[in-house]
Write a protein that holds these residues in place. Structure first.
Motif, short mmCIF file in Angstrom:
data_model
loop_
_atom_site.label_atom_id
_atom_site.label_comp_id
_atom_site.label_asym_id
_atom_site.label_seq_id
_atom_site.Cartn_x
_atom_site.Cartn_y
_atom_site.Cartn_z
N SER A 1 -44.45 -55.24 -17.10
CA SER A 1 -44.90 -55.25 -18.50
C SER A 1 -45.70 -53.99 -18.82
O SER A 1 -45.88 -53.64 -19.99
CB SER A 1 -45.76 -56.49 -18.78
N LEU A 2 -46.20 -53.30 -17.77
CA LEU A 2 -46.91 -52.04 -17.93
C LEU A 2 -46.37 -51.06 -16.89
O LEU A 2 -46.43 -51.32 -15.68
CB LEU A 2 -48.42 -52.23 -17.73
N VAL A 3 -45.82 -49.97 -17.37
CA VAL A 3 -45.30 -48.93 -16.48
C VAL A 3 -46.14 -47.68 -16.65
O VAL A 3 -46.38 -47.23 -17.77
CB VAL A 3 -43.81 -48.63 -16.77
N ALA A 4 -46.57 -47.12 -15.53
CA ALA A 4 -47.29 -45.85 -15.51
C ALA A 4 -46.26 -44.75 -15.27
O ALA A 4 -45.78 -44.59 -14.15
CB ALA A 4 -48.35 -45.86 -14.43
N ASN A 5 -45.91 -44.04 -16.33
CA ASN A 5 -44.92 -42.97 -16.21
C ASN A 5 -45.49 -41.84 -15.37
O ASN A 5 -46.59 -41.36 -15.64
CB ASN A 5 -44.58 -42.46 -17.62
N PRO A 6 -44.78 -41.39 -14.34
CA PRO A 6 -45.34 -40.38 -13.43
C PRO A 6 -45.60 -39.05 -14.10
O PRO A 6 -45.03 -38.72 -15.16
CB PRO A 6 -44.24 -40.22 -12.37
N GLY A 7 -46.45 -38.25 -13.46
CA GLY A 7 -46.67 -36.89 -13.91
C GLY A 7 -45.45 -36.02 -13.65
O GLY A 7 -44.57 -36.37 -12.86
N CYS A 8 -45.40 -34.87 -14.33
CA CYS A 8 -44.24 -33.98 -14.19
C CYS A 8 -44.21 -33.30 -12.83
O CYS A 8 -43.18 -33.30 -12.15
CB CYS A 8 -44.20 -32.98 -15.32
N TYR A 9 -45.34 -32.74 -12.40
CA TYR A 9 -45.39 -32.15 -11.06
C TYR A 9 -45.10 -33.20 -9.98
O TYR A 9 -44.32 -32.95 -9.06
CB TYR A 9 -46.75 -31.53 -10.80
N PRO A 10 -45.72 -34.39 -10.04
CA PRO A 10 -45.42 -35.39 -9.03
C PRO A 10 -43.96 -35.82 -9.00
O PRO A 10 -43.40 -36.06 -7.92
CB PRO A 10 -46.34 -36.57 -9.42
N THR A 11 -43.31 -35.92 -10.16
CA THR A 11 -41.90 -36.31 -10.18
C THR A 11 -41.07 -35.33 -9.36
O THR A 11 -40.31 -35.73 -8.46
CB THR A 11 -41.37 -36.38 -11.62
N ALA A 12 -41.19 -34.04 -9.66
CA ALA A 12 -40.41 -33.03 -8.93
C ALA A 12 -40.81 -32.98 -7.46
O ALA A 12 -39.96 -32.81 -6.58
CB ALA A 12 -40.60 -31.67 -9.59
N SER A 13 -42.09 -33.14 -7.18
CA SER A 13 -42.58 -33.03 -5.81
C SER A 13 -42.16 -34.22 -4.96
O SER A 13 -41.68 -34.07 -3.83
CB SER A 13 -44.11 -32.91 -5.82
N ILE A 14 -42.34 -35.43 -5.50
CA ILE A 14 -42.00 -36.64 -4.75
C ILE A 14 -40.50 -36.68 -4.46
O ILE A 14 -40.07 -36.98 -3.34
CB ILE A 14 -42.46 -37.90 -5.50
N LEU A 15 -39.68 -36.36 -5.47
CA LEU A 15 -38.23 -36.41 -5.27
C LEU A 15 -37.75 -35.33 -4.30
O LEU A 15 -36.71 -35.49 -3.65
CB LEU A 15 -37.51 -36.29 -6.61
N SER A 16 -38.52 -34.26 -4.16
CA SER A 16 -38.13 -33.22 -3.19
C SER A 16 -38.25 -33.72 -1.76
O SER A 16 -37.48 -33.30 -0.89
CB SER A 16 -39.01 -31.97 -3.38
N MET A 17 -39.19 -34.63 -1.49
CA MET A 17 -39.48 -35.02 -0.10
C MET A 17 -39.29 -36.50 0.21
O MET A 17 -39.41 -36.92 1.36
CB MET A 17 -40.93 -34.64 0.24
N ALA A 18 -38.97 -37.31 -0.80
CA ALA A 18 -38.86 -38.76 -0.59
C ALA A 18 -37.90 -39.15 0.53
O ALA A 18 -38.23 -40.03 1.34
CB ALA A 18 -38.46 -39.44 -1.90
N PRO A 19 -36.71 -38.54 0.65
CA PRO A 19 -35.80 -38.96 1.72
C PRO A 19 -36.38 -38.80 3.11
O PRO A 19 -36.14 -39.64 4.00
CB PRO A 19 -34.58 -38.05 1.51
N LEU A 20 -37.18 -37.76 3.32
CA LEU A 20 -37.75 -37.52 4.64
C LEU A 20 -38.95 -38.43 4.91
O LEU A 20 -39.12 -38.93 6.02
CB LEU A 20 -38.16 -36.05 4.78
#
Length: 347
Positions: free
Chosen positions: A146-165
């Motif tokens: 019911s409440l979503v915290a939309n991620p920051g722009c830097y965190p989005t690109a950063s997290i997706l760069s390393m999430a698989p590892l």
């Protein structure tokens, strides 16, 4: 079958995020924009603030006080951090789902927020229900939120760069370095000495060194993914361009690696994620501009025994507005790609 459209409010019209949200929602066939708010421009047509909407979206701007008086399905909060929390508290029982694009509920607790944002948090109860809105990692949780915290722009690109590892616990502890660059719109719509044309044009500089507030957001999410706390080095830079983020991530890994193995790890992880594109050549920010894509390019450096990953997004879209729409689609059982199939704008 005639499906009733979702009734939507955008709270905060003056900024880049508010205008990009309006642009996406205007062409979303399952959405009706009921109201857009601005405390300083009440009564003006939305298109007076953003002339690109002339004759397309001319509805008069209203005060946020009017939001509580309407039956809405979704409230998008396109407001600065420190402001959104009060509106979330006020409208938590309104029956509308809330997608907050500020940083007010992205972290794990009131204490962590106050340490990194240097501001008191007025609605700590929100941390108990808020879901971190990164669809590639938390789609199932987002569907019931019911409440979503939309991620920051830097965190989005950063997290997706390393999430698989991190998901495979392959990153050597505390070895991650994130070198990140953002276009000028990441600084918001209000002009300052830092964003003045004469300071930005033909210039390139780092800022927020060894303490940028997005550091903890990235650490918490990657740490949760691996099941262990992590520390990382994050350095943001300001590019003399309008929009886009490019992150170069460097990390040591804990087992033998080669390019084929690395590529397969990323391919398997993002196989069913329609908006992460595993590239076969180095991506640039113009490859994703105007779109919801995150383009990722993992490289194994045999000489240094390091992983190097390039990740690019449009900071106003995948880093803000289109991510919020993606979250809305999931929250209401819509096709997650609805309204988000724009091809990147190049040149």
């Amino acid at each position: 079958m005639n499906i009733q459209k979702l009734k939507v409010a955008i709270v905060g019209a003056s900024g880049f995020t508010g205008s990009e949200l309006a642009r996406l929602l205007l062409s979303h066939e399952d959405v009706s924009i009921e109201m857009i708010t601005s405390e300083t421009h009440v009564g003006k047509p939305f298109s007076d603030l953003h002339p690109q909407f002339f004759n397309r979206l001319d509805i008069p701007l209203v005060s946020a006080e009017e939001v509580g008086s309407q039956q809405l399905d979704v409230i998008f909060l396109a407001l600065p951090h420190g402001v959104s929390m009060d509106f979330v508290a006020e409208w938590k029982n309104s029956g509308a789902k809330i997608i907050d694009l500020s940083g007010d509920f992205r972290l794990s607790s009131k204490e962590v927020y106050e340490e990194w944002y240097n501001k008191k948090h007025s609605y700590p109860e929100g941390f108990e229900t808020a879901v971190y809105g990164l669809p590639e990692l938390f789609a199932e949780k987002i569907k019931g939120a019911s409440l979503v915290a939309n991620p920051g722009c830097y965190p989005t690109a950063s997290i997706l760069s390393m999430a698989p590892l991190f998901a495979k616990q392959l990153v050597e502890k505390n070895s991650l370095v994130l070198d990140a660059k953002s276009g000028l719109t990441g600084a918001g719509i209000k002009a300052s000495a830092t964003t003045h044309f004469s300071n930005v044009n033909e210039n390139f500089k780092a800022y927020g060194i060894a303490g940028h507030r997005h550091t903890i957001e990235i650490e918490e999410q990657l740490g949760a993914l691996s099941g262990d706390q992590t520390a990382l080095q994050f350095t943001p830079h300001l590019l003399p361009v309008d929009r886009g983020i490019l992150v170069t991530a460097y990390a040591k890994v804990t087992q033998d690696m080669n390019q084929e193995k690395l590529t397969n790890i990323y391919r398997d992880f993002y196989e069913d994620k329609p908006f992460v594109r595993l590239r076969n050549q180095v991506p640039g920010i113009k490859d994703v501009r105007g779109s919801h894509f995150c383009d990722v390019f993992p490289v194994w450096d045999e000489r240094t025994q390091r992983v190097i990953v390039i990740s690019v997004i449009d900071n106003l879209l995948k880093g803000a507005a289109s991510q919020a729409v993606h979250n809305m689609n999931l929250m209401f059982g819509l096709n997650e790609s609805q309204g988000l199939n724009q091809v990147p704008l190049k040149p």
